[in-house]
Scaffold this active site. Structure first.
Site, PDB file in Angstrom:
ATOM      1  N   SER A 139       0.829  -1.198   0.000  1.00 26.33           N
ATOM      2  CA  SER A 139       0.000   0.000   0.000  1.00 26.33           C
ATOM      3  C   SER A 139       0.863   1.247   0.000  1.00 26.33           C
ATOM      4  O   SER A 139       1.910   1.287   0.632  1.00 26.33           O
ATOM      5  CB  SER A 139      -0.921   0.025   1.212  1.00 26.33           C
ATOM      6  OG  SER A 139      -1.683   1.219   1.227  1.00 26.33           O
ATOM      7  N   LYS A 195      -4.564  -6.729   3.264  1.00 20.65           N
ATOM      8  CA  LYS A 195      -4.522  -5.604   2.318  1.00 20.65           C
ATOM      9  C   LYS A 195      -5.926  -5.279   1.809  1.00 20.65           C
ATOM     10  O   LYS A 195      -6.282  -4.109   1.635  1.00 20.65           O
ATOM     11  CB  LYS A 195      -3.604  -5.949   1.144  1.00 20.65           C
ATOM     12  CG  LYS A 195      -3.574  -4.891   0.014  1.00 20.65           C
ATOM     13  CD  LYS A 195      -3.190  -3.514   0.524  1.00 20.65           C
ATOM     14  CE  LYS A 195      -2.778  -2.559  -0.587  1.00 20.65           C
ATOM     15  NZ  LYS A 195      -3.755  -2.376  -1.657  1.00 20.65           N
ATOM     16  N   HIS A 198      -7.574  -3.366   4.510  1.00 22.26           N
ATOM     17  CA  HIS A 198      -6.981  -2.022   4.485  1.00 22.26           C
ATOM     18  C   HIS A 198      -7.711  -1.148   3.471  1.00 22.26           C
ATOM     19  O   HIS A 198      -8.092  -0.010   3.756  1.00 22.26           O
ATOM     20  CB  HIS A 198      -5.491  -2.107   4.135  1.00 22.26           C
ATOM     21  CG  HIS A 198      -4.874  -0.793   3.729  1.00 22.26           C
ATOM     22  ND1 HIS A 198      -5.066  -0.216   2.486  1.00 22.26           N
ATOM     23  CD2 HIS A 198      -4.067   0.067   4.396  1.00 22.26           C
ATOM     24  CE1 HIS A 198      -4.427   0.916   2.401  1.00 22.26           C
ATOM     25  NE2 HIS A 198      -3.806   1.120   3.554  1.00 22.26           N
ATOM     26  N   ASN A 199      -7.926  -1.689   2.274  1.00 22.11           N
ATOM     27  CA  ASN A 199      -8.583  -0.906   1.230  1.00 22.11           C
ATOM     28  C   ASN A 199     -10.044  -0.632   1.575  1.00 22.11           C
ATOM     29  O   ASN A 199     -10.578   0.433   1.263  1.00 22.11           O
ATOM     30  CB  ASN A 199      -8.481  -1.627  -0.109  1.00 22.11           C
ATOM     31  CG  ASN A 199      -7.087  -1.527  -0.714  1.00 22.11           C
ATOM     32  OD1 ASN A 199      -6.114  -1.264  -0.007  1.00 22.11           O
ATOM     33  ND2 ASN A 199      -6.974  -1.745  -2.005  1.00 22.11           N
ATOM     34  N   GLU A 202     -10.054   2.135   3.896  1.00 19.20           N
ATOM     35  CA  GLU A 202      -9.750   3.328   3.103  1.00 19.20           C
ATOM     36  C   GLU A 202     -11.019   3.903   2.467  1.00 19.20           C
ATOM     37  O   GLU A 202     -11.243   5.115   2.485  1.00 19.20           O
ATOM     38  CB  GLU A 202      -8.732   2.958   2.034  1.00 19.20           C
ATOM     39  CG  GLU A 202      -8.336   4.056   1.077  1.00 19.20           C
ATOM     40  CD  GLU A 202      -7.426   3.525  -0.016  1.00 19.20           C
ATOM     41  OE1 GLU A 202      -7.701   3.766  -1.205  1.00 19.20           O
ATOM     42  OE2 GLU A 202      -6.433   2.828   0.323  1.00 19.20           O
TER      43      GLU A 202
END
Length: 487
Positions: A139, A195, A198-199, A202
């Protein structure tokens, strides 16, 4: 020396290789090459792209190859190669090429945005051939790839013994203690799962910031430049983060052609590449509520339904006027934003732990929070607080159960409710603010209407229910004498 010469003489020059030299791959290769101790082999399906990268950056000392066999020959054993190609069939094709020229013990790393279930499948297939496969979430975008990303590698722990020092050499460094923003997440697909979450976080963070901006402008009456000043001030406190920082910059930008605020000349249609959708889909399959993330994904979907929006808008003739607010409204929005942000992150970490349980990954949530402190898109000051919360209690049921976060959310409670109410009264959509508040209220409630829903389910489908006063599973004979029977 060319790699063809290297292969002929038996000299393996590079300790790490990169396959795929589009912007992300090229920047990652340059990052690797800039770190002491690394010599980087590079390969691209189109040799011209390889030649261009090598000629534009002679200082990097790249070891170029024009065939996959020469690429393998240029790498020291155990060979380690990072794939930076488009997720999907392209990744599978490169993996197939590498497994033909690599040998047992060599390491293949997928640094793309792969779906974690694909990573699980690939890891098993590559392992069967005696090689190691690592799905590594990366990232930070193009800038992060060049200057230091946050890296989330999965795969076998023994591969991290070779790969770890290399990734640590290029990862971002946390400003608090200088530690590299990379850690071994867990086996097979764990890295890409984290990940993905995480997105998803976000998406939620960006939507919440967007709703705060919209309320300050449409209800508070502030201009984009004034809101930029507000966000700049917010970035000095508990909301300090990369996304808050760049929001101020975007809002301060003026379009050179029209002289209007830049934000006013952008079409209000937010794109998405799929990782947010994956987050919500997998949360649903695991039964983990991520309503803040979900509403952020749905909000982007609504923004793209242009024809539908245009068809509906003229039919709604009566719209509420913005509520009357005073200067305290700005502080209320700040508190609502922070409280909603806490909930969105809490839901994301719930999903990480739910995935770990489902797929037998040993994931340390505190370590995940620490590697998100720099390099990645959601880097923020309060990730230190999240890491501390999990250090205090590794079995924490929810971030909101931690004393610090419980106190922070409670302190913002009244402001949060005022903002959600004002949004509704003013006709300003605030789906993520509303969803996170509803989730918080659901956790805080002694009783939920789920009792009635379960009664309905038993009525039409004999799905049974439990009782509050004694253990067991029960069913009421609704179509008969309505007597209750224990199953």
């Amino acid at each position: 020396m060319t790699t063809t010469d290297s292969a002929q003489t038996g000299v393996a020059a590079a300790n790490i290789g990169v396959v795929g030299l589009a912007v992300m791959g090229a920047n990652l290769a340059r990052n690797l090459a800039s770190r002491e101790g690394n010599t980087v082999a590079v390969f691209n399906r189109s040799p011209e792209r390889t030649r261009t990268l090598v000629s534009e950056h002679p200082e990097a000392g790249f070891v170029p190859s024009e065939t996959i066999a020469d690429f393998a020959a240029s790498l020291q054993r155990p060979r380690t190669a990072i794939i930076m190609v488009q997720a999907g069939a392209g990744t599978d094709a490169v993996i197939d090429q590498l497994t033909e020229v690599f040998e047992p013990g060599d390491i293949i790393v997928d640094g793309g945005n792969a779906l974690f279930t694909d990573t699980i499948r690939r890891e098993a297939a590559v392992r069967a051939k005696g090689l190691h496969f690592v799905g590594a979430g990366i990232s930070g975008g193009e800038e992060g790839a060049l200057n230091g990303p946050s890296i989330m590698p999965g795969g076998p722990a023994e591969s991290y013994e070779t790969l770890g020092p290399i990734l640590e050499s290029i990862a971002a460094r946390a400003p608090e203690d200088g530690s590299p923003c990379v850690t071994h997440i867990g086996t097979d697909g764990a890295g890409h799962f984290v990940k993905m979450v995480h997105n998803g976080i976000e998406y939620a963070d960006m939507q919440l910031i967007g709703e705060a901006y919209d309320l300050l402008r449409r209800v508070g009456g502030l201009s984009p430049e004034q809101i930029a000043d507000v966000f700049t001030e917010w970035n000095k406190g508990e909301l300090e983060s990369y996304l808050i920082e760049i929001t101020a910059e975007v809002l301060r930008q003026v379009d050179a052609e029209t002289g209007k605020p830049f934000v006013d000349i952008i079409l209000d249609r937010a794109g998405m590449k799929g990782t947010g959708t994956w987050t919500v889909q997998n949360a649903l399959s695991l039964g983990i509520p991520v309503s803040g993330i979900g509403e952020a994904v749905f909000a982007r979907g609504v923004s793209g339904r242009v024809e539908q929006r245009e068809a509906v808008r003229p039919t709604i003739t009566a719209r509420p006027e913005p509520a009357k607010v005073d200067e305290s409204f700005v502080e209320d929005v700040r508190r609502a934003l922070y409280s909603s942000k806490v909930i969105a992150y809490a839901q994301g970490f719930d999903l990480i732990l739910g995935g770990a349980e489902e797929y037998n990954w040993e994931i340390n949530p505190g370590a995940v929070a620490k590697i998100w402190r720099a390099g990645c898109i959601i880097r923020a000051r309060f990730l230190n607080r999240i890491a501390e919360a999990y250090d205090r209690n590794p079995r924490l049921q929810s971030l909101i159960a931690d004393p610090y976060f419980a106190g922070e959310v409670a302190e913002g409670d009244a402001a949060w409710r005022r903002v959600v109410a004002i949004a509704a009264q003013s006709g300003v959509p605030a789906p993520a603010f509303g969803a996170t508040l509803s989730y918080y209220d659901s956790l805080a409630s002694d009783r939920l209407p789920a009792a009635l829903i379960q009664g309905q389910r038993d009525f039409f489908g004999a799905h049974t229910y439990g009782r509050v006063d004694r253990p067991g599973v029960f069913h009421t004979n609704w179509s008969g004498d309505r007597n209750e029977v224990e199953q």
